[in-house]
Structures are given as structure tokens and as C-alpha cells.
Scaffold this motif. Structure first.
Motif, mmCIF file in Angstrom:
data_model
loop_
_atom_site.group_PDB
_atom_site.id
_atom_site.type_symbol
_atom_site.label_atom_id
_atom_site.label_comp_id
_atom_site.label_asym_id
_atom_site.label_seq_id
_atom_site.Cartn_x
_atom_site.Cartn_y
_atom_site.Cartn_z
ATOM 1 N N ILE A 341 -6.361 -49.673 27.934
ATOM 2 C CA ILE A 341 -5.877 -48.350 27.539
ATOM 3 C C ILE A 341 -5.688 -47.496 28.789
ATOM 4 C CG2 ILE A 341 -6.381 -46.238 26.238
ATOM 5 C CD1 ILE A 341 -8.092 -47.938 24.364
ATOM 6 N N GLU A 342 -4.531 -46.829 28.862
ATOM 7 C CA GLU A 342 -4.276 -45.957 30.003
ATOM 8 C C GLU A 342 -3.630 -44.656 29.526
ATOM 9 O OE1 GLU A 342 -1.875 -45.819 34.293
ATOM 10 O OE2 GLU A 342 -1.740 -47.595 33.004
ATOM 11 N N PHE A 343 -4.158 -43.547 30.027
ATOM 12 C CA PHE A 343 -3.565 -42.230 29.789
ATOM 13 C C PHE A 343 -2.919 -41.785 31.098
ATOM 14 C CE2 PHE A 343 -5.848 -42.445 26.007
ATOM 15 C CZ PHE A 343 -5.678 -41.328 25.211
ATOM 16 N N ARG A 344 -1.627 -41.474 31.030
ATOM 17 C CA ARG A 344 -0.915 -41.026 32.230
ATOM 18 C C ARG A 344 -0.445 -39.585 32.044
ATOM 19 N NH1 ARG A 344 3.220 -46.061 33.626
ATOM 20 N NH2 ARG A 344 1.597 -47.629 34.110
ATOM 21 N N GLY A 345 -1.161 -38.652 32.647
ATOM 22 C CA GLY A 345 -0.769 -37.241 32.599
ATOM 23 C C GLY A 345 -0.556 -36.723 31.198
ATOM 24 N N VAL A 346 -1.453 -37.087 30.273
ATOM 25 C CA VAL A 346 -1.253 -36.753 28.859
ATOM 26 C C VAL A 346 -1.665 -35.307 28.574
ATOM 27 C CG1 VAL A 346 -2.006 -37.240 26.506
ATOM 28 C CG2 VAL A 346 -1.494 -39.127 28.074
ATOM 29 N N THR A 347 -0.759 -34.593 27.945
ATOM 30 C CA THR A 347 -1.017 -33.239 27.452
ATOM 31 C C THR A 347 -0.752 -33.230 25.960
ATOM 32 O OG1 THR A 347 -0.392 -32.230 29.552
ATOM 33 C CG2 THR A 347 -0.340 -30.804 27.616
ATOM 34 N N PHE A 348 -1.558 -32.481 25.218
ATOM 35 C CA PHE A 348 -1.338 -32.391 23.773
ATOM 36 C C PHE A 348 -1.703 -30.997 23.286
ATOM 37 C CE2 PHE A 348 -2.803 -32.558 19.381
ATOM 38 C CZ PHE A 348 -1.676 -33.090 18.768
ATOM 39 N N ALA A 349 -0.873 -30.490 22.350
ATOM 40 C CA ALA A 349 -1.132 -29.184 21.733
ATOM 41 C C ALA A 349 -0.859 -29.288 20.244
ATOM 42 C CB ALA A 349 -0.246 -28.108 22.354
ATOM 43 N N TYR A 350 -1.760 -28.758 19.424
ATOM 44 C CA TYR A 350 -1.534 -28.735 17.975
ATOM 45 C C TYR A 350 -0.472 -27.695 17.626
ATOM 46 C CZ TYR A 350 -5.648 -31.668 17.322
ATOM 47 O OH TYR A 350 -6.544 -32.710 17.364
ATOM 48 N N ASP A 351 -0.558 -26.555 18.236
ATOM 49 C CA ASP A 351 0.478 -25.521 18.057
ATOM 50 C C ASP A 351 1.067 -25.229 19.434
ATOM 51 O OD1 ASP A 351 0.292 -25.070 15.229
ATOM 52 O OD2 ASP A 351 -1.686 -24.217 15.614
ATOM 53 N N GLU A 352 0.765 -24.090 19.983
ATOM 54 C CA GLU A 352 1.267 -23.767 21.320
ATOM 55 C C GLU A 352 0.185 -23.926 22.385
ATOM 56 O OE1 GLU A 352 2.996 -19.917 21.303
ATOM 57 O OE2 GLU A 352 4.591 -20.422 19.884
ATOM 58 N N GLU A 353 -1.083 -23.763 21.977
ATOM 59 C CA GLU A 353 -2.176 -23.817 22.938
ATOM 60 C C GLU A 353 -2.595 -25.258 23.183
ATOM 61 O OE1 GLU A 353 -4.750 -22.280 25.670
ATOM 62 O OE2 GLU A 353 -3.253 -21.185 24.498
ATOM 63 N N PRO A 354 -2.463 -25.782 24.391
ATOM 64 C CA PRO A 354 -2.851 -27.176 24.665
ATOM 65 C C PRO A 354 -4.349 -27.379 24.456
ATOM 66 C CG PRO A 354 -1.472 -26.299 26.429
ATOM 67 C CD PRO A 354 -1.873 -25.137 25.574
ATOM 68 N N VAL A 355 -4.690 -28.524 23.859
ATOM 69 C CA VAL A 355 -6.107 -28.877 23.683
ATOM 70 C C VAL A 355 -6.478 -30.066 24.561
ATOM 71 C CG1 VAL A 355 -6.280 -27.951 21.356
ATOM 72 C CG2 VAL A 355 -5.527 -30.307 21.684
ATOM 73 N N LEU A 356 -5.467 -30.634 25.230
ATOM 74 C CA LEU A 356 -5.711 -31.702 26.203
ATOM 75 C C LEU A 356 -4.768 -31.465 27.371
ATOM 76 C CD1 LEU A 356 -7.602 -34.192 26.233
ATOM 77 C CD2 LEU A 356 -5.644 -35.573 25.543
ATOM 78 N N HIS A 357 -5.313 -31.430 28.585
ATOM 79 C CA HIS A 357 -4.527 -31.063 29.763
ATOM 80 C C HIS A 357 -4.463 -32.230 30.747
ATOM 81 C CE1 HIS A 357 -4.780 -26.687 28.771
ATOM 82 N NE2 HIS A 357 -5.948 -27.040 28.277
ATOM 83 N N ASN A 358 -3.277 -32.747 30.979
ATOM 84 C CA ASN A 358 -3.021 -33.673 32.074
ATOM 85 C C ASN A 358 -4.112 -34.745 32.215
ATOM 86 O OD1 ASN A 358 -1.436 -34.590 34.219
ATOM 87 N ND2 ASN A 358 -2.652 -33.468 35.735
ATOM 88 N N ALA A 359 -4.406 -35.426 31.105
ATOM 89 C CA ALA A 359 -5.452 -36.453 31.110
ATOM 90 C C ALA A 359 -4.898 -37.742 31.705
ATOM 91 C CB ALA A 359 -5.958 -36.697 29.695
ATOM 92 N N SER A 360 -5.530 -38.229 32.740
ATOM 93 C CA SER A 360 -5.130 -39.492 33.371
ATOM 94 C C SER A 360 -6.384 -40.345 33.581
ATOM 95 C CB SER A 360 -4.445 -39.240 34.713
ATOM 96 O OG SER A 360 -3.224 -38.545 34.541
ATOM 97 N N ILE A 361 -6.428 -41.494 32.933
ATOM 98 C CA ILE A 361 -7.593 -42.374 33.033
ATOM 99 C C ILE A 361 -7.182 -43.770 32.590
ATOM 100 C CG2 ILE A 361 -8.492 -42.015 30.697
ATOM 101 C CD1 ILE A 361 -10.650 -42.050 33.884
ATOM 102 N N ALA A 362 -7.783 -44.778 33.157
ATOM 103 C CA ALA A 362 -7.552 -46.165 32.764
ATOM 104 C C ALA A 362 -8.860 -46.737 32.237
ATOM 105 C CB ALA A 362 -7.041 -46.993 33.933
ATOM 106 N N ILE A 363 -8.803 -47.343 31.057
ATOM 107 C CA ILE A 363 -9.974 -47.961 30.437
ATOM 108 C C ILE A 363 -9.680 -49.452 30.284
ATOM 109 C CG2 ILE A 363 -11.517 -47.944 28.439
ATOM 110 C CD1 ILE A 363 -10.521 -45.068 27.894
ATOM 111 N N PRO A 364 -10.285 -50.309 31.102
ATOM 112 C CA PRO A 364 -9.984 -51.749 31.045
ATOM 113 C C PRO A 364 -10.391 -52.360 29.699
ATOM 114 C CG PRO A 364 -11.124 -51.176 33.079
ATOM 115 C CD PRO A 364 -11.226 -49.986 32.184
ATOM 116 N N ALA A 365 -9.714 -53.432 29.328
ATOM 117 C CA ALA A 365 -10.029 -54.134 28.084
ATOM 118 C C ALA A 365 -11.477 -54.576 28.097
ATOM 119 C CB ALA A 365 -9.105 -55.329 27.915
ATOM 120 N N GLY A 366 -12.146 -54.475 26.950
ATOM 121 C CA GLY A 366 -13.539 -54.885 26.833
ATOM 122 C C GLY A 366 -14.535 -53.837 27.256
#
Length: 578
Positions: A341-366
């Protein structure tokens, strides 16, 4: 009817029944509009004429049978029309409700945050029912009433020319358009009130659903009287708007009848002056009645269309809602994923206010990865982006190097198992609730999964064993039993990615011990995301991600983040002291 046309496709499967209903409507219309007035003019003069005494017994009997014959044809065709149109109506209702329910299954979770459950239930039941009545009854009446009207007008024309009283016919016909005026006036007010009724019905269902979902809290806090008052206020509001609909709808019929009475009165005065024979006048009045009655029925059709339009407005909010979580045109089957699993600069907002900011992380299998942080920090949002319960508004989530949006939703989710803090069980058997993890699993596979999750012994101890019904949301099982059953479902799914939302937080010590043991077996060899609220549950985690205000502010092993993240250090120490 143009707005309702897309939903008429549900009549395709019952088109012959609908055609039969329309044929019966035509027979009913002709026998009513033309048949009855013609019979009055044809039979009565023969029976009540001066030379009627010369008629034979068989002739009298023959003339007498005309009346029941006409009404037999009229009654039988009316009955068959009513039965067939309701048959078609129920099929339309089935189709519309199926469309509505299927749409709900495809809508993203974010949609349900904005709509109350009770209101959605009301739209699926009350509004679809109103739409069904509009589609079938209006289509039927819109076909039947013009035939009755044309039959009555034909009878008027025939009788007027036969008796050389064209002026009488014109007098009658000219008065008919006056009856159309109330339809327009009532219709404008009815549409507005019908929308209010449908909305109020949604509020009633919403209030009821909310109460039934909080029975324990209502009793614990002594809120029974408060809930009764709130529900009474809601249904009183519904009562007021329903009464206004009745007021406008009920005013239509007497208004048209009052205007029709003027037409009959004018015809009566004219008939007196020209010395029109009573039987002709009687037949013409019958034809005049059958010409006014369809206008009155068309008024009811207009009312139904207004109610149906109000219901359709509410349904189309759902049916036309964009399906933001859908397969891309070039989406491919995920197959069996490894679980990187890898997150590359992930941002997410339910409406206008972001609840996740520029998340970047790699989670190896297992990897067993714990998501830690205060409430509202973004842990659940992070986990929910992996199975595409939501789509990132910026950046990309990748599994095995493939953007999750490039995979079909179904194949992606086949690779993910979810065990939540409050697992949802359906009012079905223990076996079928486990089999939800993989519907094509054999009974042996189901039982092996239940053994792994420590379900087998308590399942066999139930009155019907694996066929025991667990109750709505699993109310007949204890918290530990529900949790283990949810784990059995995950074992059966055998997915490479596992998401755990604090699966032991609400359990007693013995249940927690069993669930923890089952979890250790389940997590082996899988990529696991643990949404951790209690730090005692993350001792098996090889990686810890620390969240704060939607940002990942720390990552690594327990020792690493304890040493480098003040937030994690403080939260961990607080729980240890507590």
C-alpha cells in the motif's frame, strides 16, 4: 406525462397486461359514454310509447335485457381494467423500488452523511408508492376518460341531429370548457402542497427510525416523554399539510359538478321552450353527464400527476445523484493482490475543509500497521481510502503499484477484509452471516473459518446450531460472539489486506482474549491497518503512523515514534498511567 416517461419502461415486462387493461378501458368508455345514452334513447321510447301495449312478451323481455347487458359489459370491462392496471402498477412499483435500492448500493458513503436514514426510507416506500399510483392510474385514466368523453359527445351529436336540435348540442358542448378552469387553479396549489406532504412523510419516518435506533439511550436518560412530544409535533405537521391537500383535491369535484349543473339547467330551459320529448332530453342529459364526468376524472388525474411530480422530485434527488465511486471506463480486474500500500501526496476533504493533508507513506505487504492519534485526526479516513469507500481529492492511493481508481471496485474490495468496532450482522443465520465473507464458500469452509475465529463451539451450542437466527444487527448474540463472528467472516474472505477498527475495544476480558488470539492468526501474512484507540491493541504492529489534524506526523516502530513524536509519547504515557 413527459417527466414520468423514463419510468414507464417498467411496463415492458407486462405490456400485454397493460394493453389488455387499455382494451378493457376502451370497452368501458364506449359502453358508458355512448352505450348508456343510446340505450336511453332507443329503449325507453319503445317501452313507453302509446302503442307499447302491442309489444309481445318476448319483445318486452328483450328490451328489458338491454339494461343489464350494457351494465354487464360496462361492469366486467371495468373490473378487468381495474385488476389488470393494478397488476401492472405493482410491477412498476417493484421496478421503481428496485432501481432506487440499487442506486443506494452504488452511492458513495459520503452521500449518506448528508441524508437521514428515515428520509431515505420514506423516499423508497412512500414516494415510490405515489409514483406507481401516478404512472398506472394516470396512464389508465388518461386513456379511458377521453374515450368516455368522445363516446358521450358522439351520443350528443347523434341525438341532436336525429332530433334536429343542433342548438341544444352546441349549448351543451359550449358549457363543457367551463369545467376545465378549476383543474388548472387547483393543480397549481396542489403541487406545492403535495411536495410538503412528501417531505413531511420523510420527517415522520426519519423521527421513527431515529427513535428505534436509540431505544437503550431513550430509556437510560428518561427521554420517553420528550420523544413522544417530538413525534407528535412531527405527525401534527404532516396532518396539517395532508389536510390542505385534501382541501384542494376535494374542492375539484363539487366545483365541476356545480358548473355542470348550469349546463344542464340551460339545456332544461331550452328543452322546455322547444318542447323536446322527455326521453330525448333524458338521453341527452345522460350523454351530458358522461361528458362532464371524464372532465372531473381528468381533474383527478391532474391531481395525481401533481402528487406524482412531487414524489418524483424527491426520488430524482437520489436517482440522479452522481456515482462518484464507480469503475473507470478502462478499469481492470485486480486479481489477487500482494498488499503493498502506498499513499502519494493524498489529500481528502468531505466538504471543503480537508481532513487529510498531503499524506505520503509506503506500507510493505505483510506489514501490521497501527494508525494512532486523537479523535478526528484522520485515521479512519486514511483507512477508508484503501477500499475506495471514498476517493482521494488529491494525490493517489496505490496497491501493488496500481492506482486503486484503475481497478474495478468489486475486484479491489475482494482483496480487503474489514472488521469494525461494532460489526453489523444481518437478521439471518450464523452460517449465512459468516458466508457474507465469500458467498460461494462451502459449508466446510464456513465451519473451518468459524473454528479459526472461536465461533464453532458457541454456534453448535445454539438451539439450531449454525442455522440459528442472530436477530437484527445480531441482538441475540453477546458482543464477544458478534465480534468473533465478524472475524470468522474475515477468515473466510482470506483477503491479503485486513482493516481492523479497534475490534476489541468494547469486549470483556475473556472475550478480548479469544478475539486477540483469533486476530493474531488472522493477521499472519497479511497487510493489516489497525485503527487504534487503545494502545494495548498495537503490540503486534511493526509500523505505527501517528496522525494529528489530518497529517502524518510520525512513522516507524513503537520505540522510534515514542522517541521522536511528542504526541505519541504523551498519548501512550496517558494510557499507561490510566
Amino acid at each position: 406525462m413527459k417527466r414520468f416517461r423514463p419510468h414507464l419502461r417498467h411496463l415492458r415486462d407486462v405490456k400485454w397486461h397493460f394493453i389488455g387493461a387499455l382494451f378493457c378501458a376502451a370497452v368501458y368508455g364506449i359502453s358508458s359514454g355512448f352505450g348508456v345514452p343510446y340505450m336511453m334513447n332507443f329503449i325507453f321510447p319503445k317501452v313507453f310509447a302509446e302503442n307499447a301495449a302491442e309489444l309481445s312478451r318476448m319483445q318486452i323481455l328483450g328490451y328489458a335485457l338491454w339494461l343489464p347487458a350494457i351494465f354487464l359489459v360496462r361492469g366486467l370491462s371495468g373490473y378487468l381494467n381495474h385488476y389488470l392496471i393494478n397488476f401492472c402498477g405493482f410491477r412498476v412499483l417493484e421496478g421503481v423500488r428496485s432501481d432506487y435500492f440499487a442506486k443506494l448500493q452504488r452511492l458513495p458513503l459520503a452521500f449518506f452523511h448528508k441524508h437521514a436514514t428515515g428520509d431515505l426510507i420514506s423516499r423508497g416506500l412512500a414516494d415510490t408508492n405515489q409514483l406507481q399510483m401516478t404512472l398506472t392510474n394516470s396512464a389508465n385514466e388518461a386513456f379511458k376518460q377521453p374515450i368516455i368523453f368522445m363516446g358521450a359527445i358522439a351520443a350528443l351529436i347523434y341525438l341532436s341531429f336525429q332530433n334536429q336540435n343542433v342548438v341544444f348540442m352546441l349549448l351543451c358542448v359550449i358549457s363543457i370548457p367551463l369545467a376545465v378552469l378549476p383543474i388548472r387553479i387547483v393543480g397549481q396549489n396542489l403541487l406545492r402542497r403535495a411536495r410538503q406532504v412528501q417531505s413531511s412523510m420523510g420527517s415522520v419516518t426519519e423521527r421513527l427510525s431515529e427513535n428505534l435506533g436509540a431505544l437503550k439511550e431513550v430509556r437510560a436518560f428518561g427521554l420517553e416523554k420528550r420523544e413522544e412530544d417530538r413525534f407528535r409535533d412531527t405527525i401534527r405537521s404532516l396532518f396539517h399539510v395532508q389536510l390542505k391537500v385534501v382541501k384542494y383535491a376535494a374542492a375539484l369535484s363539487p366545483t365541476i359538478e356545480f358548473l355542470a349543473a348550469f349546463g344542464v339547467s340551460a339545456a332544461f330551459v331550452y328543452a322546455y321552450h322547444v318542447r323536446l320529448p322527455w326521453e330525448v332530453f333524458f338521453a341527452m342529459c345522460g350523454a351530458l353527464y358522461f361528458s362532464y364526468d371524464p372532465i372531473k376524472k381528468v381533474g383527478f388525474v391532474s391531481n395525481e400527476l401533481k402528487k406524482g411530480a412531487a414524489a418524483l422530485d424527491r426520488l430524482e434527488v437520489i436517482l440522479n445523484e452522481p456515482e462518484s465511486i464507480a469503475d473507470a471506463p478502462d478499469a481492470t480486474d485486480a486479481g489477487r493482490l500482494r498488499g503493498d500500500i502506498e499513499f502519494r501526496g493524498v489529500t481528502f476533504a468531505y466538504d471543503e475543509e480537508p481532513v487529510l493533508h498531503n499524506a505520503s507513506i509506503a506500507i510493505p505487504a505483510g506489514t501490521v500497521c497501527a494508525l494512532v492519534g486523537p479523535s478526528g485526526a484522520g485515521k479512519s479516513t486514511f483507512a477508508n481510502l484503501v477500499p475506495r469507500f471514498y476517493d482521494a481529492t488529491g494525490g493517489a492511493v496505490l496497491i501493488d503499484g496500481r492506482d486503486v481508481r484503475s481497478l474495478t471496485v468489486q475486484s479491489l474490495r475482494r482483496n480487503i477484509a474489514l472488521v469494525s468496532q461494532d460489526p453489523v450482522l444481518f437478521n439471518d443465520t450464523i452460517r449465512n452471516n459468516i458466508r457474507l465473507g465469500r458467498p460461494d464458500a462451502t459449508d466446510a469452509e464456513v465451519e473451518q473459518a468459524s473454528i479459526n475465529a472461536f465461533v464453532h463451539d458457541f454456534a453448535r451450542a445454539q438451539p439450531q446450531g449454525y442455522e440459528t437466527i442472530v436477530g437484527e444487527r445480531g441482538t441475540l448474540l453477546s458482543g464477544g460472539q458478534k465480534q468473533r463472528l465478524a472475524l470468522a467472516r474475515a477468515f473466510l474472505r482470506n483477503a491479503p489486506i485486513l482493516i481492523l477498527d479497534e475490534a476489541t475495544s468494547a469486549l470483556d476480558t475473556e472475550s478480548e482474549r479469544m478475539v486477540q488470539e483469533a486476530l493474531r492468526k488472522l493477521m499472519h501474512g497479511r497487510t493489516v491497518l489497525i485503527i487504534a484507540h487503545r494502545f494495548s491493541t498495537i503490540r503486534d504492529a511493526g509500523m505505527i503512523l501517528v496522525f494529528d489534524h489530518g497529517r502524518i506526523i510520525g512513522s516507524g516502530s513503537h520505540e522510534e515514534v515514542y522517541a521522536t513524536s511528542p504526541l505519541y509519547h504523551r498519548l501512550y504515557d496517558q494510557q499507561q498511567i490510566g
